[in-house]
Design a protein around this motif. Structure first.
Motif, short mmCIF file in Angstrom:
data_model
loop_
_atom_site.label_atom_id
_atom_site.label_comp_id
_atom_site.label_asym_id
_atom_site.label_seq_id
_atom_site.Cartn_x
_atom_site.Cartn_y
_atom_site.Cartn_z
N SER A 186 -3.98 13.50 26.20
CA SER A 186 -4.93 12.41 26.39
C SER A 186 -4.48 11.55 27.57
N GLY A 229 -3.94 8.45 27.37
CA GLY A 229 -3.24 7.29 26.83
C GLY A 229 -1.93 7.06 27.56
N CYS A 231 -5.55 5.66 22.77
CA CYS A 231 -6.97 5.85 23.09
C CYS A 231 -7.62 6.66 21.97
N GLU A 232 -8.90 6.90 22.09
CA GLU A 232 -9.66 7.55 21.02
C GLU A 232 -9.13 8.94 20.67
N THR A 253 -13.96 13.61 20.17
CA THR A 253 -13.02 13.55 21.30
C THR A 253 -12.42 14.93 21.55
#
Length: 480
Positions: free
Chosen positions: A24, A26, A39-40, A48
Motif C-alpha cells: 500500500s 501507507g 490507509c484503507e 481496496t
C-alpha cells in the motif's frame, strides 16, 4: 547439558527500509502518533486492492544475494488466513509456497577461531501486523506497523549453542545493515528473533519436541534465553519428564522463559495464492542490475581493511561496529587521508568524546572534512599532535572549521626559521660544553637534551623537523 546435543533453528523478521508499505502507499515512520500512518488498504477496507512495492522487492533481492541464496525470478504471493486483533484484514500476504530466496548460507566465527557455515532454508517477503501495547487489563492496538514490508529469514536447524546463535544473528544483522536493507534495531522491532530449540541424545538422528522462544529483542537476551532453555529441557529429560511442544517468551526480570501457549498440532492457516496479486516475472536484467549495484558486504570490507589499510582485527571490528562510523571512515579516506591516522583518531580522541556523552558519531559536530584537514595540517607541519588534543574537543562542541580554530586559538607550530633561531641560539650557547664533550659519542642524547629545552621554552609549539635541522647546522659550526 553435556548429555544432549542442542538443536537450534532461528527465524528472523526484518523490517524493510522503504518509504511506503509493502502492498500500500501507507507511509513508514517509526515513532509516529499511533494510528496516523495507515490507509484503507492497511485496514482491509472492502474494495481496496494491494500493489507490490518495487523497492521492497529490490531490498529482498539484495538480501538474497548477500545470503548466497537461489533467487526465484517469478514473484508469487500467498494468503495466510487467521484471526487475531493485530491482523485487521483477517489475513496476511506472504510467500508460503514460492519464497523469493532459498538454500542460502553465511559464515560465522566460532570461539575457537574456526569458522562454521550456517545454512539458510528460505527468505520470503510478507507484511507486518499491528503493534500490541499492553497496559494493565487492556491491550491497545497501533496499526501504524500494519503492512510494513518484512523479509522472514529461516535458518536450518544447524546451530548448536547459544554462542553460535548470537554469532549468526549478529552476522545476519551486520549484512542487512551494510546492504541498506534495514536499520535492524532489535530494540525498536525492525529485527525480531524467534528461536526454536530442542535437545536430543548424541548420536540420535531424530528431533525432540521443539520449543519456540518468541520476540527476543537483543543479542544478550538471545544468549540468556537459549542457555536457560537448554538447562530447563535438560533437567526435564533427566527427571524422566516430557518436554512439551510450546511457545515461550523470555522474561528479563526473572531471566527465565515463560510459557505462552502449548502447541498440540500445527496451525492450519489455509494458505492459498493471493487472488489480488498475480505472479510477476522479474526481468533477469533487472535482478542482475540490483546485484551489480549491491553495497560492499561487511566481510569484504573487513578483508579489504586488513589487507589494503594494514589495520589489525580489533581496529577493523571497531570501525565496522557502526554503519555510520564506517561511512565516516570511508568518506575521510576518499578525501585523501591516511587510513591509519583516521583510525587512530576514531579510536582515541573521538571515541572518548562520544563515550562521554553516549552518542554516535553522526549525531556529533565532527565531520569527515574536519579530520581530513587536521591530518593535512599535521602532515604539512602546521600543527602538532598536542594541538590536535585541543582542536578536536572544540570541533566537537562548536563544529567550527579547523583553520578558524587554529587561527583564533593560536594553535600553530613555529615554522619561521628566524623565530626558531631566536629560541635555539641561547639554548645552544648555554650548552656549548655539553656539545663539545659528548656530541661525538652520544649525538642523539645531546640532541634530545637541547630539543627538550627548546620545547619547554616554546610550550611545544615549534616545528620539530625544522628545529632539529637548524640545531644540527649550529652544532656542526661548533664542533668543526
Amino acid at each position: 547439558m553435556s548429555n544432549f546435543e542442542v538443536i537450534i533453528g532461528i527465524e528472523n523478521h526484518v523490517e524493510l527500509k522503504t518509504n511506503t508499505k509493502m502492498f500500500s502507499p501507507g507511509p513508514v515512520t517509526f515513532g509516529a502518533e499511533p494510528n496516523t500512518q495507515i490507509c484503507e488498504i492497511d485496514l482491509g477496507y472492502p474494495g481496496t486492492m494491494p500493489s507490490v512495492n518495487k523497492e521492497g522487492v529490490r531490498l529482498a533481492l539484495l538480501a538474497c544475494n548477500g545470503l548466497n541464496m537461489q533467487i526465484d525470478n517469478i514473484l508469487r504471493f500467498d494468503r495466510k488466513n487467521y484471526f487475531y486483533p493485530d491482523l485487521v484484514k483477517g489475513f496476511q500476504i506472504t510467500q508460503q509456497f514460492y519464497p523469493i530466496g532459498k538454500e542460502g548460507k553465511i559464515e560465522i566465527n566460532l570461539d575457537n577461531g574456526e569458522k562454521k557455515v550456517i545454512e539458510i532454508e528460505r527468505l520470503h517477503i510478507e507484511e507486518d501486523t499491528a503493534k500490541q501495547i499492553h497496559k494493565g487489563e487492556f491491550t491497545y492496538l497501533d496499526y501504524n506497523r500494519s503492512g510494513i514490508g518484512l523479509i522472514e529469514i529461516v535458518s536450518k536447524p544447524v546451530i548448536r549453542s547459544a554462542y553460535e546463535a548470537v554469532e549468526y544473528v549478529n552476522t545476519l544483522r551486520e549484512i542487512l545493515l551494510f546492504l541498506g536493507i534495514s536499520d535492524v534495531k532489535m530494540n525498536e522491532g525492525s529485527l525480531r528473533c524467534d528461536v526454536n530449540i530442542s535437545l536430543r541424545p548424541y548420536g540420535y538422528e531424530g528431533f525432540g519436541n521443539k520449543v519456540e522462544i518468541k520476540n527476543l529483542n537483543s543479542l544478550n537476551n538471545v544468549k540468556k534465553a537459549i542457555e536457560y532453555e537448554i538447562k530447563r529441557q535438560s533437567d526435564l529429560i533427566l527427571a524422566g519428564e516430557v518436554v512439551r511442544q510450546e511457545t515461550r517468551r523470555f522474561d528479563e526480570n526473572s531471566q527465565e522463559t515463560i510459557l505462552m501457549r502449548v502447541k498440540t498440532d500445527a496451525i492450519d492457516y489455509k494458505y492459498f495464492p493471493e487472488p489480488n496479486l498475480h505472479p510477476i516475472q522479474l526481468e533477469k536484467k533487472w535482478i542482475q542490475e540490483v546485484i551489480d549495484n549491491s553495497p560492499e558486504l561487511p566481510a569484504l570490507k573487513r578483508k579489504r581493511y586488513l589487507e589494503e589499510y594494514n589495520l589489525n582485527i580489533e581496529e577493523v571490528n571497531y570501525i565496522l561496529a557502526s554503519l555510520e562510523q564506517t561511512n565516516f571512515f570511508e568518506q575521510t579516506i576518499k578525501l585523501g587521508s591516511n587510513p591509519r591516522k583516521v583510525t587512530n583518531y576514531l579510536m582515541s580522541d573521538i571515541k572518548a568524546l562520544l563515550n562521554k556523552d553516549n552518542i554516535t558519531i553522526e549525531k556529533s559536530n565532527i565531520k569527515p572534512d574536519h579530520i581530513f584537514k587536521i591530518i593535512s595540517l599535521m602532515d604539512d607541519g602546521v600543527i602538532s599532535s598536542k594541538h590536535v588534543k585541543s582542536i578536536i574537543p572544540i570541533i566537537y562542541e562548536k563544529g567550527l572549521d579547523v583553520e578558524i580554530i587554529v587561527e583564533e586559538h593560536g594553535l600553530k607550530l613555529i615554522n619561521n626559521e628566524d623565530e626558531i633561531l631566536s629560541y635555539l641560539k641561547p639554548i645552544v650557547e648555554s650548552n656549548v660544553l655539553l656539545i663539545r664533550e659528548q656530541y661525538a659519542n652520544r649525538p642523539e642524547r645531546v640532541e634530545k637534551t637541547l630539543m627538550g629545552q627548546l620545547m619547554k621554552e616554546t610550550g611545544g609549539n615549534v616545528n620539530p623537523d625544522k628545529a632539529i635541522e637548524l640545531l644540527n647546522k649550529i652544532i656542526k659550526e661548533i664542533i668543526k
